[in-house]
Write a protein that holds these residues in place. Structure first.
Motif, PDB file in Angstrom:
ATOM      1  N   GLU A  75      -7.426  -3.105  -2.450  1.00  0.00           N
ATOM      2  CA  GLU A  75      -8.544  -3.973  -2.049  1.00  0.00           C
ATOM      3  C   GLU A  75      -9.478  -4.235  -3.227  1.00  0.00           C
ATOM      4  O   GLU A  75      -9.941  -5.355  -3.420  1.00  0.00           O
ATOM      5  N   ALA A  76      -9.761  -3.191  -4.021  1.00  0.00           N
ATOM      6  CA  ALA A  76     -10.640  -3.350  -5.179  1.00  0.00           C
ATOM      7  C   ALA A  76     -10.014  -4.306  -6.194  1.00  0.00           C
ATOM      8  O   ALA A  76     -10.713  -5.162  -6.762  1.00  0.00           O
ATOM      9  N   LYS A 129      -2.450   7.040   1.377  1.00  0.00           N
ATOM     10  CA  LYS A 129      -2.418   5.620   1.758  1.00  0.00           C
ATOM     11  C   LYS A 129      -3.827   5.038   1.785  1.00  0.00           C
ATOM     12  O   LYS A 129      -4.037   3.882   1.447  1.00  0.00           O
ATOM     13  N   VAL A 130      -4.802   5.858   2.186  1.00  0.00           N
ATOM     14  CA  VAL A 130      -6.196   5.387   2.219  1.00  0.00           C
ATOM     15  C   VAL A 130      -6.673   5.052   0.808  1.00  0.00           C
ATOM     16  O   VAL A 130      -7.282   4.006   0.577  1.00  0.00           O
ATOM     17  N   ALA A 131      -6.378   5.939  -0.150  1.00  0.00           N
ATOM     18  CA  ALA A 131      -6.786   5.700  -1.536  1.00  0.00           C
ATOM     19  C   ALA A 131      -6.043   4.498  -2.122  1.00  0.00           C
ATOM     20  O   ALA A 131      -6.631   3.686  -2.840  1.00  0.00           O
ATOM     21  N   ASP A 162     -10.091  -7.855  -4.776  1.00  0.00           N
ATOM     22  CA  ASP A 162     -11.481  -8.327  -4.777  1.00  0.00           C
ATOM     23  C   ASP A 162     -11.899  -8.730  -6.189  1.00  0.00           C
ATOM     24  O   ASP A 162     -12.553  -9.754  -6.382  1.00  0.00           O
ATOM     25  N   VAL A 214       0.847  -1.201   0.000  1.00  0.00           N
ATOM     26  CA  VAL A 214       0.000   0.000   0.000  1.00  0.00           C
ATOM     27  C   VAL A 214       0.881   1.249   0.000  1.00  0.00           C
ATOM     28  O   VAL A 214       0.634   2.200  -0.753  1.00  0.00           O
ATOM     29  N   ALA A 250      -4.848   1.942  -0.443  1.00  0.00           N
ATOM     30  CA  ALA A 250      -5.398   0.738   0.187  1.00  0.00           C
ATOM     31  C   ALA A 250      -6.728   0.361  -0.454  1.00  0.00           C
ATOM     32  O   ALA A 250      -6.992  -0.824  -0.704  1.00  0.00           O
ATOM     33  N   ALA A 251      -7.572   1.355  -0.743  1.00  0.00           N
ATOM     34  CA  ALA A 251      -8.864   1.088  -1.385  1.00  0.00           C
ATOM     35  C   ALA A 251      -8.658   0.519  -2.785  1.00  0.00           C
ATOM     36  O   ALA A 251      -9.359  -0.410  -3.195  1.00  0.00           O
ATOM     37  N   ALA A 252      -7.689   1.070  -3.518  1.00  0.00           N
ATOM     38  CA  ALA A 252      -7.411   0.583  -4.870  1.00  0.00           C
ATOM     39  C   ALA A 252      -6.900  -0.853  -4.828  1.00  0.00           C
ATOM     40  O   ALA A 252      -7.325  -1.695  -5.637  1.00  0.00           O
TER      41      ALA A 252
END
Length: 97
Positions: free
Chosen positions: A26-27, A18-20, A30, A7, A22-24
């Motif tokens: 995870e997406a 880092k939040v964005a 997934d 990340v 991490a979201a990317a």
């Protein structure tokens, strides 16, 4: 490298928080998992291919008791590195003079 380090790397390289990042990540993970669950292949050109491989049922032995046991059939994820990744991993460093 663990997930947190990945990340951080994504955030730095893509100029994201880092939040964005991490979201990317995870997406992306997934999406790979959902495609594999449907039995589809995921091909990332230049990196490799994720696929599902079926493992047949079989017989094994309990090492503690020696008793024969049944091993159920299962599906496993498989990764096959692409040519570009293999080449990058096997690139030889220039010889020192």
């Amino acid at each position: 490298m663990n997930k947190l380090e990945l990340v951080e790397h994504i955030a730095k390289e893509a100029d994201l928080t880092k939040v964005a990042a991490a979201a990317a990540l995870e997406a992306a993970l997934d999406g790979v998992a959902k495609s594999l669950k449907k039995g589809e292949e995921v091909r990332l050109v230049g990196f490799g291919t994720f696929s599902v491989r079926e493992r047949a049922a079989g017989k094994g032995r309990n090492p503690a008791t020696g008793k024969e046991i049944k091993i159920a059939a299962s599906k496993n994820a498989r990764f096959k590195a692409g040519a570009a990744l293999k080449a990058a991993l096997n690139k030889k460093a220039p010889a020192k003079k």
